[in-house]
Motif scaffolding. Structure first.
Motif, PDB file in Angstrom:
ATOM      1  N   HIS A 193     -14.184 -22.779  47.172  1.00 42.45           N
ATOM      2  CA  HIS A 193     -14.884 -23.991  47.623  1.00 42.45           C
ATOM      3  C   HIS A 193     -15.380 -24.803  46.428  1.00 42.45           C
ATOM      4  O   HIS A 193     -15.238 -26.033  46.400  1.00 42.45           O
ATOM      5  CB  HIS A 193     -16.057 -23.606  48.522  1.00 42.45           C
ATOM      6  CG  HIS A 193     -16.432 -24.666  49.505  1.00 42.45           C
ATOM      7  ND1 HIS A 193     -15.760 -24.858  50.692  1.00 42.45           N
ATOM      8  CD2 HIS A 193     -17.406 -25.613  49.472  1.00 42.45           C
ATOM      9  CE1 HIS A 193     -16.316 -25.858  51.360  1.00 42.45           C
ATOM     10  NE2 HIS A 193     -17.307 -26.335  50.633  1.00 42.45           N
ATOM     11  N   SER A 245     -14.125 -24.779  43.467  1.00 42.39           N
ATOM     12  CA  SER A 245     -12.959 -25.331  42.778  1.00 42.39           C
ATOM     13  C   SER A 245     -12.446 -26.593  43.458  1.00 42.39           C
ATOM     14  O   SER A 245     -11.919 -27.489  42.802  1.00 42.39           O
ATOM     15  CB  SER A 245     -11.830 -24.289  42.730  1.00 42.39           C
ATOM     16  OG  SER A 245     -12.210 -23.184  41.944  1.00 42.39           O
ATOM     17  N   ARG A 246     -12.616 -26.655  44.755  1.00 45.63           N
ATOM     18  CA  ARG A 246     -12.105 -27.800  45.506  1.00 45.63           C
ATOM     19  C   ARG A 246     -13.103 -28.955  45.548  1.00 45.63           C
ATOM     20  O   ARG A 246     -12.719 -30.124  45.395  1.00 45.63           O
ATOM     21  CB  ARG A 246     -11.761 -27.367  46.936  1.00 45.63           C
ATOM     22  CG  ARG A 246     -11.145 -28.474  47.791  1.00 45.63           C
ATOM     23  CD  ARG A 246     -10.695 -27.929  49.127  1.00 45.63           C
ATOM     24  NE  ARG A 246      -9.706 -26.859  48.985  1.00 45.63           N
ATOM     25  CZ  ARG A 246      -9.197 -26.179  50.017  1.00 45.63           C
ATOM     26  NH1 ARG A 246      -9.578 -26.443  51.246  1.00 45.63           N
ATOM     27  NH2 ARG A 246      -8.307 -25.231  49.790  1.00 45.63           N
ATOM     28  N   TYR A 247     -14.382 -28.638  45.748  1.00 43.81           N
ATOM     29  CA  TYR A 247     -15.366 -29.700  45.973  1.00 43.81           C
ATOM     30  C   TYR A 247     -16.403 -29.843  44.862  1.00 43.81           C
ATOM     31  O   TYR A 247     -17.143 -30.821  44.825  1.00 43.81           O
ATOM     32  CB  TYR A 247     -16.098 -29.462  47.301  1.00 43.81           C
ATOM     33  CG  TYR A 247     -15.167 -29.407  48.484  1.00 43.81           C
ATOM     34  CD1 TYR A 247     -14.580 -30.570  48.980  1.00 43.81           C
ATOM     35  CD2 TYR A 247     -14.856 -28.189  49.093  1.00 43.81           C
ATOM     36  CE1 TYR A 247     -13.712 -30.515  50.069  1.00 43.81           C
ATOM     37  CE2 TYR A 247     -13.987 -28.135  50.172  1.00 43.81           C
ATOM     38  CZ  TYR A 247     -13.422 -29.296  50.664  1.00 43.81           C
ATOM     39  OH  TYR A 247     -12.564 -29.245  51.723  1.00 43.81           O
ATOM     40  N   GLY A 248     -16.452 -28.860  43.969  1.00 42.89           N
ATOM     41  CA  GLY A 248     -17.427 -28.926  42.885  1.00 42.89           C
ATOM     42  C   GLY A 248     -18.682 -28.137  43.191  1.00 42.89           C
ATOM     43  O   GLY A 248     -19.098 -28.023  44.356  1.00 42.89           O
ATOM     44  N   TYR A 249     -19.275 -27.582  42.169  1.00 42.07           N
ATOM     45  CA  TYR A 249     -20.471 -26.751  42.335  1.00 42.07           C
ATOM     46  C   TYR A 249     -21.673 -27.573  42.792  1.00 42.07           C
ATOM     47  O   TYR A 249     -22.376 -27.208  43.735  1.00 42.07           O
ATOM     48  CB  TYR A 249     -20.790 -26.037  41.024  1.00 42.07           C
ATOM     49  CG  TYR A 249     -22.087 -25.262  41.049  1.00 42.07           C
ATOM     50  CD1 TYR A 249     -22.173 -24.044  41.717  1.00 42.07           C
ATOM     51  CD2 TYR A 249     -23.231 -25.748  40.419  1.00 42.07           C
ATOM     52  CE1 TYR A 249     -23.369 -23.334  41.749  1.00 42.07           C
ATOM     53  CE2 TYR A 249     -24.420 -25.048  40.445  1.00 42.07           C
ATOM     54  CZ  TYR A 249     -24.485 -23.839  41.109  1.00 42.07           C
ATOM     55  OH  TYR A 249     -25.669 -23.144  41.155  1.00 42.07           O
ATOM     56  N   LYS A 290     -21.902 -30.386  44.365  1.00 46.09           N
ATOM     57  CA  LYS A 290     -21.806 -31.024  45.677  1.00 46.09           C
ATOM     58  C   LYS A 290     -21.787 -30.036  46.827  1.00 46.09           C
ATOM     59  O   LYS A 290     -21.869 -30.433  47.994  1.00 46.09           O
ATOM     60  CB  LYS A 290     -20.550 -31.898  45.740  1.00 46.09           C
ATOM     61  CG  LYS A 290     -20.568 -33.078  44.788  1.00 46.09           C
ATOM     62  CD  LYS A 290     -19.293 -33.893  44.909  1.00 46.09           C
ATOM     63  CE  LYS A 290     -19.309 -35.083  43.945  1.00 46.09           C
ATOM     64  NZ  LYS A 290     -18.057 -35.873  44.037  1.00 46.09           N
ATOM     65  N   THR A 291     -21.665 -28.758  46.536  1.00 47.14           N
ATOM     66  CA  THR A 291     -21.558 -27.734  47.573  1.00 47.14           C
ATOM     67  C   THR A 291     -22.934 -27.165  47.897  1.00 47.14           C
ATOM     68  O   THR A 291     -23.715 -26.870  47.001  1.00 47.14           O
ATOM     69  CB  THR A 291     -20.627 -26.600  47.115  1.00 47.14           C
ATOM     70  OG1 THR A 291     -19.333 -27.129  46.863  1.00 47.14           O
ATOM     71  CG2 THR A 291     -20.523 -25.528  48.186  1.00 47.14           C
ATOM     72  N   LYS A 294     -13.655 -27.339  37.708  1.00 46.69           N
ATOM     73  CA  LYS A 294     -14.731 -26.954  38.610  1.00 46.69           C
ATOM     74  C   LYS A 294     -15.422 -25.692  38.113  1.00 46.69           C
ATOM     75  O   LYS A 294     -16.636 -25.538  38.247  1.00 46.69           O
ATOM     76  CB  LYS A 294     -14.196 -26.750  40.030  1.00 46.69           C
ATOM     77  CG  LYS A 294     -13.524 -27.982  40.620  1.00 46.69           C
ATOM     78  CD  LYS A 294     -14.443 -29.200  40.625  1.00 46.69           C
ATOM     79  CE  LYS A 294     -13.758 -30.401  41.264  1.00 46.69           C
ATOM     80  NZ  LYS A 294     -14.577 -31.619  41.203  1.00 46.69           N
ATOM     81  N   ALA A 303     -17.417 -22.211  55.325  1.00 47.52           N
ATOM     82  CA  ALA A 303     -16.138 -21.838  54.713  1.00 47.52           C
ATOM     83  C   ALA A 303     -15.834 -20.356  54.893  1.00 47.52           C
ATOM     84  O   ALA A 303     -14.678 -19.967  55.102  1.00 47.52           O
ATOM     85  CB  ALA A 303     -16.150 -22.196  53.230  1.00 47.52           C
ATOM     86  N   ASP A 312     -22.403 -25.331  53.410  1.00 48.14           N
ATOM     87  CA  ASP A 312     -20.959 -25.529  53.246  1.00 48.14           C
ATOM     88  C   ASP A 312     -20.250 -24.191  53.064  1.00 48.14           C
ATOM     89  O   ASP A 312     -19.186 -23.945  53.648  1.00 48.14           O
ATOM     90  CB  ASP A 312     -20.670 -26.424  52.040  1.00 48.14           C
ATOM     91  CG  ASP A 312     -21.202 -27.837  52.213  1.00 48.14           C
ATOM     92  OD1 ASP A 312     -21.265 -28.301  53.368  1.00 48.14           O
ATOM     93  OD2 ASP A 312     -21.552 -28.452  51.191  1.00 48.14           O
TER      94      ASP A 312
END
Length: 205
Positions: A30, A32-36, A38-39, A115, A47, A43
């Motif tokens: 997660h 890696s996909r959305y950034g630390y 912003k998560t 990320k 997931a 979230d």
């Protein structure tokens, strides 16, 4: 030499390593996909398919999860550095190999995945406990090399050991810290050889 020991950040709760690892794996993907940054833990709960309250049984915060991921990465770097040092015959060669392995491993593991770099950068800027422990172990490895060099007669013995170690570590530290290393990309090819050469000349008896 002191070897790295597993450290999982601020974990707590059930000793169910499979579920804890599942949370960490989902968080790694997660982030890696959305950034630390912003998560959120909410979230991550969605997931991984657990409730937020259940995740808090294993980790006290998002930082604790990020720290576990960061620790896994740092242990990989540390293992590569120690293997490189162990491959050297004498202390001067060990120091050269340590410097080069630090740069190579840090660049490969932290900067190929931006990320993952983001987590490492947060850890470095906020001085997470895992980062402090990692730096202390690397400084300890450096001191062991210097001490061995004094015993073999390769290095001078007049300067106090702790003073010598601290001074050399200040040269190496920018290549351990992702926040500092990102400003040195233009020099990573030649820096390990040139700086370790300068250090070794200063250590000559």
């Amino acid at each position: 030499m002191n070897r790295p020991t597993p450290h999982s950040g601020a974990t707590r709760g059930p000793a169910d390593h499979e579920l804890r690892d599942q949370i960490v794996a989902a968080a790694t993907e997660h982030f890696s996909r959305y950034g630390y940054e912003k998560t959120t833990v909410s979230d991550l709960a969605k997931a991984v398919g657990f409730s937020k309250a259940y995740i808090y049984k294993f980790f006290e915060s998002k930082q604790a999860i990020g720290e576990t991921i960061c620790v896994n990465c740092m242990l990989q770097i540390e293992a590569e550095v120690r293997a490189a040092v162990d491959g050297g015959d004498r202390p001067p060669e060990k120091l050269r190999r340590m410097f080069k392995a630090i740069v190579d491993a840090t660049l490969r593991l932290l900067f190929q995945d931006r990320k993952l770099y983001e987590i490492a950068a947060s850890a470095a800027s906020e001085r997470w406990p895992a980062t402090i422990a990692y730096e202390a172990r690397m400084q300890g490895l450096l001191q062991n090399i210097i001490q061995e060099g004094r015993q073999t007669g390769d290095f001078e013995r007049k300067t106090p050991l702790d003073e010598t170690t601290a001074a050399i570590y200040l040269v190496i530290r920018p290549y351990l810290n992702p926040l500092l290393l990102q400003h040195s990309f233009d020099y990573t090819e030649q820096a390990p050889a040139r700086l370790s050469g300068l250090i070794l000349r200063s250590l000559s008896p």
